[in-house]
Write an enzyme that holds these catalytic residues in place. Sequence first.
Site, PDB file in Angstrom:
ATOM      1  N   SER A   1      12.506  -9.763   8.000  1.00 16.37           N
ATOM      2  CA  SER A   1      11.980  -9.135   6.782  1.00 16.37           C
ATOM      3  C   SER A   1      12.972  -9.220   5.639  1.00 16.37           C
ATOM      4  O   SER A   1      12.597  -9.469   4.502  1.00 16.37           O
ATOM      5  CB  SER A   1      11.683  -7.660   7.030  1.00 16.37           C
ATOM      6  OG  SER A   1      10.655  -7.513   7.930  1.00 16.37           O
TER       7      SER A   1
ATOM      8  N   THR B   1      -0.348   7.000  -8.311  1.00 13.13           N
ATOM      9  CA  THR B   1      -1.408   6.428  -7.489  1.00 13.13           C
ATOM     10  C   THR B   1      -2.759   6.626  -8.164  1.00 13.13           C
ATOM     11  O   THR B   1      -3.611   5.727  -8.165  1.00 13.13           O
ATOM     12  CB  THR B   1      -1.402   7.067  -6.088  1.00 13.13           C
ATOM     13  OG1 THR B   1      -0.065   7.104  -5.608  1.00 13.13           O
ATOM     14  CG2 THR B   1      -2.242   6.268  -5.127  1.00 13.13           C
TER      15      THR B   1
ATOM     16  N   HIS C   1       1.002  -0.179  20.177  1.00 10.25           N
ATOM     17  CA  HIS C   1      -0.033  -0.401  19.163  1.00 10.25           C
ATOM     18  C   HIS C   1       0.557  -0.174  17.772  1.00 10.25           C
ATOM     19  O   HIS C   1       0.400  -1.012  16.877  1.00 10.25           O
ATOM     20  CB  HIS C   1      -1.222   0.533  19.404  1.00 10.25           C
ATOM     21  CG  HIS C   1      -2.164   0.638  18.241  1.00 10.25           C
ATOM     22  ND1 HIS C   1      -3.021  -0.373  17.872  1.00 10.25           N
ATOM     23  CD2 HIS C   1      -2.374   1.639  17.338  1.00 10.25           C
ATOM     24  CE1 HIS C   1      -3.718   0.001  16.805  1.00 10.25           C
ATOM     25  NE2 HIS C   1      -3.342   1.219  16.461  1.00 10.25           N
TER      26      HIS C   1
ATOM     27  N   SER D   1      -5.674  -5.767  -7.147  1.00 11.24           N
ATOM     28  CA  SER D   1      -5.587  -5.927  -8.598  1.00 11.24           C
ATOM     29  C   SER D   1      -5.874  -7.353  -9.041  1.00 11.24           C
ATOM     30  O   SER D   1      -6.138  -7.600 -10.220  1.00 11.24           O
ATOM     31  CB  SER D   1      -4.204  -5.506  -9.106  1.00 11.24           C
ATOM     32  OG  SER D   1      -3.921  -4.190  -8.729  1.00 11.24           O
TER      33      SER D   1
ATOM     34  N   LYS E   1      -3.411   4.115 -10.740  1.00 10.98           N
ATOM     35  CA  LYS E   1      -3.902   2.839 -10.210  1.00 10.98           C
ATOM     36  C   LYS E   1      -5.397   2.912  -9.924  1.00 10.98           C
ATOM     37  O   LYS E   1      -6.166   2.028 -10.317  1.00 10.98           O
ATOM     38  CB  LYS E   1      -3.146   2.476  -8.938  1.00 10.98           C
ATOM     39  CG  LYS E   1      -1.720   2.117  -9.238  1.00 10.98           C
ATOM     40  CD  LYS E   1      -1.042   1.575  -8.020  1.00 10.98           C
ATOM     41  CE  LYS E   1       0.062   0.648  -8.430  1.00 10.98           C
ATOM     42  NZ  LYS E   1      -0.415  -0.595  -8.999  1.00 10.98           N
TER      43      LYS E   1
ATOM     44  N   HIS F   1       7.645  14.266   6.316  1.00  9.77           N
ATOM     45  CA  HIS F   1       7.181  13.907   7.662  1.00  9.77           C
ATOM     46  C   HIS F   1       7.690  14.902   8.698  1.00  9.77           C
ATOM     47  O   HIS F   1       7.324  14.823   9.856  1.00  9.77           O
ATOM     48  CB  HIS F   1       7.660  12.506   8.046  1.00  9.77           C
ATOM     49  CG  HIS F   1       7.045  11.429   7.212  1.00  9.77           C
ATOM     50  ND1 HIS F   1       5.858  10.840   7.531  1.00  9.77           N
ATOM     51  CD2 HIS F   1       7.454  10.857   6.056  1.00  9.77           C
ATOM     52  CE1 HIS F   1       5.550   9.930   6.608  1.00  9.77           C
ATOM     53  NE2 HIS F   1       6.505   9.925   5.699  1.00  9.77           N
TER      54      HIS F   1
ATOM     55  N   TYR G   1       5.104   2.345   1.958  1.00 11.73           N
ATOM     56  CA  TYR G   1       4.768   1.711   0.675  1.00 11.73           C
ATOM     57  C   TYR G   1       4.975   0.207   0.725  1.00 11.73           C
ATOM     58  O   TYR G   1       4.307  -0.537   0.013  1.00 11.73           O
ATOM     59  CB  TYR G   1       5.557   2.362  -0.462  1.00 11.73           C
ATOM     60  CG  TYR G   1       5.106   3.784  -0.668  1.00 11.73           C
ATOM     61  CD1 TYR G   1       3.748   4.068  -0.790  1.00 11.73           C
ATOM     62  CD2 TYR G   1       5.990   4.835  -0.678  1.00 11.73           C
ATOM     63  CE1 TYR G   1       3.299   5.360  -0.919  1.00 11.73           C
ATOM     64  CE2 TYR G   1       5.542   6.142  -0.806  1.00 11.73           C
ATOM     65  CZ  TYR G   1       4.198   6.395  -0.924  1.00 11.73           C
ATOM     66  OH  TYR G   1       3.754   7.674  -1.050  1.00 11.73           O
TER      67      TYR G   1
END
Lengths: 523, 213
Positions: free
Chosen positions: A168, A326, A74, A266, A329, A301, A255
């Site tokens: 990617s 952040t 998952h 935005s 924003k 982490h 991120y």
Amino acid sequence: MSTVAATHEHHHPTGITRWLFTTNHKDIGTLYLWFAFIMFLLGGAMAMVIRAELFQPGMQIVDPHFFNQMTTMHGLIMVFGAVMPAFVGLANWQIPLMIGAPDMALPRMNNWSFWILPFAGTMLVSTLFMEGGGPAFGWTFYAPLSTTFAPASTDFFIFAVHLLGFSSIMGAINIIATILNMRAPGMTLMKMPLFVWTWLITAFLLIAVMPVLAGAVTMMLTDRNFGTSFFDAAGGGDPVLFQHVFWFFGHPEVYIMILPAFGVVSQIIPTFARKPLFGYASMVYATAAIAFLSFIVWAHHMFTVGMPVAGELYFMYATVMIAVPTAVKVFNWTATMWKGSMTFEAPMLWAIAFVFLFTIGGFTGLMLGVAPADFQYHDTYFVVAHFHYVLVTGAVFAIIAGVYYWLPKWTGNMYHEGLAKWHFWLSAISVNVLFFPMHFVGLAGMPRRIPDYSPMFAEFNMMASLGGFVFGASQLLFLYIIIKTIRGGEKATDEVWEGAEGLEWTVASPAPYHTFETPPQVK
Amino acid sequence: MAEDKKSAISHGKLVGKLTVVVFAMFGFGFALVPMYDMICDAFGLNGRFVEIEQGTFGAEQGQIKGQQLATRRDINRTITVQFTATLNQSMAWEFEPLTRSMELHPGEIKQVKYLAHNKTGKKVVAQAVPSVAPGQATKYFTKMECFCFDQQTFEPGETKEMQLVFVVDPDLPRNVNTITLGYTFFDTDRKAGLESDEKIIMAAAESSKAYLN
């Protein structure tokens, strides 16, 4: 997406070969988005298995080994198969339209970077049917679980991750080349729409960290098969090293999944607030600051691995510092809405829900970033609640918002607003029923990644499961709405939205197969 | 067409640079391995190589350092040292400390024994790897004699008592009152180890099925 093909009678192949050989950014964007949606449903189906097993304490439906495969797959499918390709799909469709370019910079490589994905995805999923089962060590595949104690199919998993990484990286190079080299005359960097900016920065993150992930899985591969001991203490290696290498990739990766979401939101909020984005330049700098900080916080982490206090303090302070850009924003989005002439069409609803719910995920992130508190929360459902708030109500909500926002431009038809509102309210309510109780069971000590739990957590788990089933089902409504919009519906105008600004709204709806063959002049 | 060519060339330059970044970052991933070791050595983290770095790993060097520390015995302070033993993976062995815990003064030379019994029918060469918790205590724990200095050879069915002589540095930080010394025993024949791991995984899969039924 047959409407797109029908409106433009160029000499491109038809049928399946059109999609196999296409170098058109719009076709490839469509392919990416469909691939992501299929993976989203598949990963979602696995989440349903997880929630069904956790509906009640005790072992009900699946055996523990299969449960572990479900949680692992998952996570992997949603991260690498759904969220990342969906944003690349949005980038393919929108970036050339937004900067006035005729196509992506490297169209053939674009074709290749997409067509690797179905093979990588198939290989990843096929491990479930191999002897010993698929990966069952969590999406973070910590050694030695993923090296010494992993099933034989892990080598296929490793190769699938290599392929996904290739895809990617090629996608990111293409996006950077497109943005830096193919902007229309007059489109200076600081005039670019924010979605383009966030993707430019995301693409740099991708080329910086996907190779590190490739390195990590390569080390796993040689540890497993060629007698090296990168992560094996018996041979002089260290399993903790794996966590450092993984999270050096892993933190920028989160991120990678959220910056384009910031970009989408935005774009949407100014349109429906009918005001220009508040603090454009600060948005750009905040995005860059978040990207920079993402490289120097990874060990938050792994606070519990036994780091020295100085290390814990450093990673704690650096982590909490991310709250500053952040918050800039969130402030700017709110200020954009302030005194705006707001209307609440589906894209705006999803975008506002994003701002609100993503911020909740941000706050729980701050709680987890505080090292002494993290020892309590570590590896509990509180962490699960946190990252689902930032990834589901964050990244996924932004993707859905973007799809509703641009779907009329892609198909030429308006989606059904009533159904879209149903989709929104069902999802927005059920997603909170699903994830909010996880905070409580997590704080009370329920560990993550387990198929069974103490009866004291039963009520909240049942609640979460019910929310999960409704949230899962309401995504089928999303599928229906999209197909219905492709097939027909009220014709969209070229501008589509009353307050929309930007080059993509100057081309016809649906966007013709070829656009901006002569570059527009941006004032 | 001429224009197309020109634009292709300019992409080539940029793409070339970006490709260099990609390869550099792939290399950087591997460079993290020696960097990790260097940082651990420099800060004495994870108990890795601290003694090698200090030049005190091994019988001779350990003796010298230990004798020096013994001259500064601090009888006003008492700390607890606990002993544990772990077998790596699936070794069919018995391995345990004969003393579980003791109280001592820093600077006091103490001796404990570990017992190991090779239950297999094979000759095994094993290596014990020490680790000290908390990690910050590692460099204050000096081993003067240790079975971990050398590989240990066991005949089939052999039982051995193995000696450890150690001393705790009186400079041990004040906030550390308990030290745990753990040894993990590794079979140096890695291939044998891996084969038995596979058996364990299969057994775990079986038992998880049995659990359901």
